[in-house]
Design an enzyme around this catalytic site. Structure first.
Site, PDB file in Angstrom:
ATOM      1  N   ARG A 242       0.852  -1.187   0.000  1.00 28.01           N
ATOM      2  CA  ARG A 242       0.000   0.000   0.000  1.00 28.01           C
ATOM      3  C   ARG A 242       0.887   1.237   0.000  1.00 28.01           C
ATOM      4  NH1 ARG A 242      -3.292  -3.148  -1.220  1.00 28.01           N
ATOM      5  NH2 ARG A 242      -5.447  -3.395  -0.476  1.00 28.01           N
ATOM      6  N   GLU A 271      -4.275   6.857  -4.801  1.00 25.19           N
ATOM      7  CA  GLU A 271      -4.198   5.963  -5.940  1.00 25.19           C
ATOM      8  C   GLU A 271      -5.386   6.211  -6.867  1.00 25.19           C
ATOM      9  OE1 GLU A 271      -4.515   1.204  -6.375  1.00 25.19           O
ATOM     10  OE2 GLU A 271      -2.946   1.883  -4.990  1.00 25.19           O
ATOM     11  N   HIS A 290      -2.103  -1.051  -9.897  1.00 27.14           N
ATOM     12  CA  HIS A 290      -2.605  -2.009  -8.896  1.00 27.14           C
ATOM     13  C   HIS A 290      -2.995  -3.332  -9.567  1.00 27.14           C
ATOM     14  CE1 HIS A 290      -4.365  -1.951  -4.598  1.00 27.14           C
ATOM     15  NE2 HIS A 290      -4.116  -3.191  -4.947  1.00 27.14           N
TER      16      HIS A 290
END
Length: 332
Positions: A242, A271, A290
């Site tokens: 993360r 993000e 991601h």
């Protein structure tokens, strides 16, 4: 009698996680008595929860607050076909003693596979070579030395499920693997073939540092400017965990001053990065959106893990991926 069962999750998530084979397997065990439900449909028709005993869920699952639980007095078990359950949990849920399982272990498989690929490419300095060749339209200046995969050093930050899987995948290579995890025991390290070190030493010694720490309040900005600045010449930092665990302004600064370093970032905070983020312009940054976690057909593995847990529940067998309140507070 088969337990009364509902699917409650986003429609798009349902199609990814529970394909025709998975739906058929669930139908053999359970009485799915209504079409797929979402948070919105439940809010509009809470009476549909009156008989539910089992819920199969995934991304976009319900919030298990008092109102939901009051409308679902017979709920016994939730089988969550994705990773983190944090967004759904409430004190009322835990007080009810309802069983919940998560397919977080299934999601660890593709993350560890992607991480392995990134580690091997990083040891060859593949990313910098790619950028150099594209910029100069020549191979001439892309033939520099690299750590290579023989006898080089990889550091894993945290030995949770993903970190352990990566360590096991790395056992097949002639690499030295070190790891930082304040909760790991020496027996764990010996099983995985890793040397436990401090966080500072992990960054100082490794050719590649791969981050696998869960995002908790305590771990925010755990990776500091000092850690990044201490990295070896031509080292690579990989983050498939993360973005909030890294002090990203410090990361920008160090990468701008150290073009020999490379950052491979599958996650950022926020993000995606804002349009004016220097991450888009720094040549020594590789950004991916991601993708390390389960995508497309890989999501069906998470559905299968949920099905397997349901089978074990119905047989009275030990559940492999049951989540307790204590676990939920520490998981990503």
């Amino acid at each position: 009698m088969k337990p009364k069962t509902l699917y409650i999750l986003n429609e798009g998530s349902f199609e990814k996680i529970y394909g025709p084979e998975e739906q058929a397997a669930i139908a053999e065990m359970c009485d799915v008595y209504a079409p797929v439900q979402t948070r919105q449909s439940i809010a509009e028709n809470p009476a549909i929860l009156k008989d539910v005993e089992f819920i199969f869920s995934g991304w976009g699952g319900p919030l298990f607050d008092k109102a939901f639980l009051d409308n679902a007095p017979n709920l016994r078990a939730v089988f969550y076909g994705a990773g983190s359950i944090r967004a759904m949990m409430t004190p009322e849920f835990w007080a009810r003693g309802i069983t919940i399982t998560s397919s977080w272990c299934a999601n660890a498989v593709p993350v560890s596979e992607v991480t392995l690929a990134e580690i091997l490419l990083s040891l060859k300095l593949a990313w910098r070579r790619i950028f150099t060749i594209k910029r100069e339209k020549s191979y001439a200046n892309a033939r520099y030395d690299c750590p290579g995969i023989y006898k080089s050093m990889v550091a894993l930050i945290s030995l949770g499920m993903i970190g352990r899987k990566v360590a096991k995948l790395l056992q097949q290579f002639d690499l030295k693997v070190i790891a930082y995890d304040p909760f790991a025991k020496q027996a764990d390290a010996e099983e995985l073939g890793v040397e436990l070190v401090s966080l500072a030493d992990a960054f100082k010694r490794a050719d590649v540092v791969s981050l696998h720490t869960p995002w908790l309040k305590e771990t925010e900005k755990m990776i500091t400017e000092a850690h990044l600045r201490s990295m070896k010449q031509n080292a690579t930092f990989i983050n498939t965990s993360r973005g909030a665990i890294v002090d990203e302004p410090a990361l920008y600064k160090v990468l701008a001053e150290r073009p020999d370093l490379t950052a491979v970032l599958d996650v950022t905070y926020p993000e995606p990065p804002p349009a004016d983020s220097p991450l888009y312009t720094l040549e020594n940054v590789v950004l991916t959106p991601h993708i390390a976690g389960s995508l497309s057909g890989e999501c069906r593995r998470m559905g299968q893990y949920a099905i397997d847990e349901c089978k074990r529940y119905l047989k009275g067998e030990k559940l492999l991926y049951k989540v307790t309140q204590e676990m939920a507070e520490k998981m990503a």
